[in-house]
Design a protein around this motif. Sequence first.
Motif, mmCIF file in Angstrom:
data_model
loop_
_atom_site.group_PDB
_atom_site.id
_atom_site.type_symbol
_atom_site.label_atom_id
_atom_site.label_comp_id
_atom_site.label_asym_id
_atom_site.label_seq_id
_atom_site.Cartn_x
_atom_site.Cartn_y
_atom_site.Cartn_z
ATOM 1 N N ASP A 66 0.857 -1.181 0.000
ATOM 2 C CA ASP A 66 0.000 0.000 0.000
ATOM 3 C C ASP A 66 0.890 1.226 0.000
ATOM 4 O O ASP A 66 2.106 1.134 0.179
ATOM 5 C CB ASP A 66 -0.919 -0.003 1.220
ATOM 6 C CG ASP A 66 -2.089 0.967 1.065
ATOM 7 O OD1 ASP A 66 -2.244 1.551 -0.036
ATOM 8 O OD2 ASP A 66 -2.838 1.146 2.028
ATOM 9 N N GLY A 67 0.269 2.377 -0.150
ATOM 10 C CA GLY A 67 1.004 3.630 -0.140
ATOM 11 C C GLY A 67 0.469 4.570 0.919
ATOM 12 O O GLY A 67 -0.651 4.440 1.373
ATOM 13 N N THR A 68 1.297 5.512 1.321
ATOM 14 C CA THR A 68 0.910 6.546 2.271
ATOM 15 C C THR A 68 1.529 7.859 1.825
ATOM 16 O O THR A 68 2.584 7.871 1.197
ATOM 17 C CB THR A 68 1.342 6.189 3.705
ATOM 18 O OG1 THR A 68 0.848 7.186 4.600
ATOM 19 C CG2 THR A 68 2.842 6.083 3.837
ATOM 20 N N THR A 69 0.858 8.954 2.143
ATOM 21 C CA THR A 69 1.318 10.279 1.740
ATOM 22 C C THR A 69 1.781 11.051 2.959
ATOM 23 O O THR A 69 1.123 11.041 3.988
ATOM 24 C CB THR A 69 0.183 11.060 1.044
ATOM 25 O OG1 THR A 69 -0.288 10.278 -0.050
ATOM 26 C CG2 THR A 69 0.667 12.399 0.531
ATOM 27 N N THR A 70 2.926 11.730 2.841
ATOM 28 C CA THR A 70 3.458 12.584 3.900
ATOM 29 C C THR A 70 3.396 14.029 3.427
ATOM 30 O O THR A 70 3.890 14.349 2.347
ATOM 31 C CB THR A 70 4.923 12.212 4.223
ATOM 32 O OG1 THR A 70 4.983 10.834 4.572
ATOM 33 C CG2 THR A 70 5.467 13.048 5.355
ATOM 34 N N ALA A 71 2.798 14.884 4.241
ATOM 35 C CA ALA A 71 2.704 16.303 3.898
ATOM 36 C C ALA A 71 4.079 16.943 3.981
ATOM 37 O O ALA A 71 4.847 16.660 4.892
ATOM 38 C CB ALA A 71 1.749 17.013 4.849
#
Length: 188
Positions: A66-71
């Motif tokens: 899966d993927g995750t986004t970091t601000a």
Amino acid sequence: MLYTGCQWKALAIKMNPRGLPEIHYTRIYRILRRWQADGCIERIFAGSVRKLHQDGRLDLTVIHGDGTTTAAKKGGGNLGYSGHKHLKGDKVAAFCDRDCNIISPFIAAAGNRNESPLLRDALPKLSEMARAIDAAIFEERFRTIERVFAWEDKFRRLLLRFERISQVHYAFKTLAYTLINLRHYCRS
């Protein structure tokens, strides 16, 4: 730095008898950059996966990706606007086993990219790790990969990306994933 999220210049460095820091924070930064550039941090990560495999701690009956986004608050490279998350940042995709051990180096992209193509790009890296271990199937997503990303959030340095240089941010992320893998060897 991973746990507290402090700035480089706020590192807790002891003072010598003359009241000067024993080491300057920029030296620590340069050493991290050197380790990142020569692949040392990636080799440490690969060593953690190898150790888990040798000790029989990998459960590859199921593999999750899966993927995750970091601000990103300060700008930098490899950033994009994610309309879904309503933020500008970068995205990573990672694979883990059934016991939440990260088993492949992650793939990074701008925050406006979808995870599906990233996972396709990540498969060759997973194959490199899988040469020493068996292939598996995908299911039980929430129990594993989402838990890994929740554990990643305990590293305050990774909650918001303040590093302008992508490689430094990804070096910290690789170290965090290594620490997550090595949690089995900590004494409670």
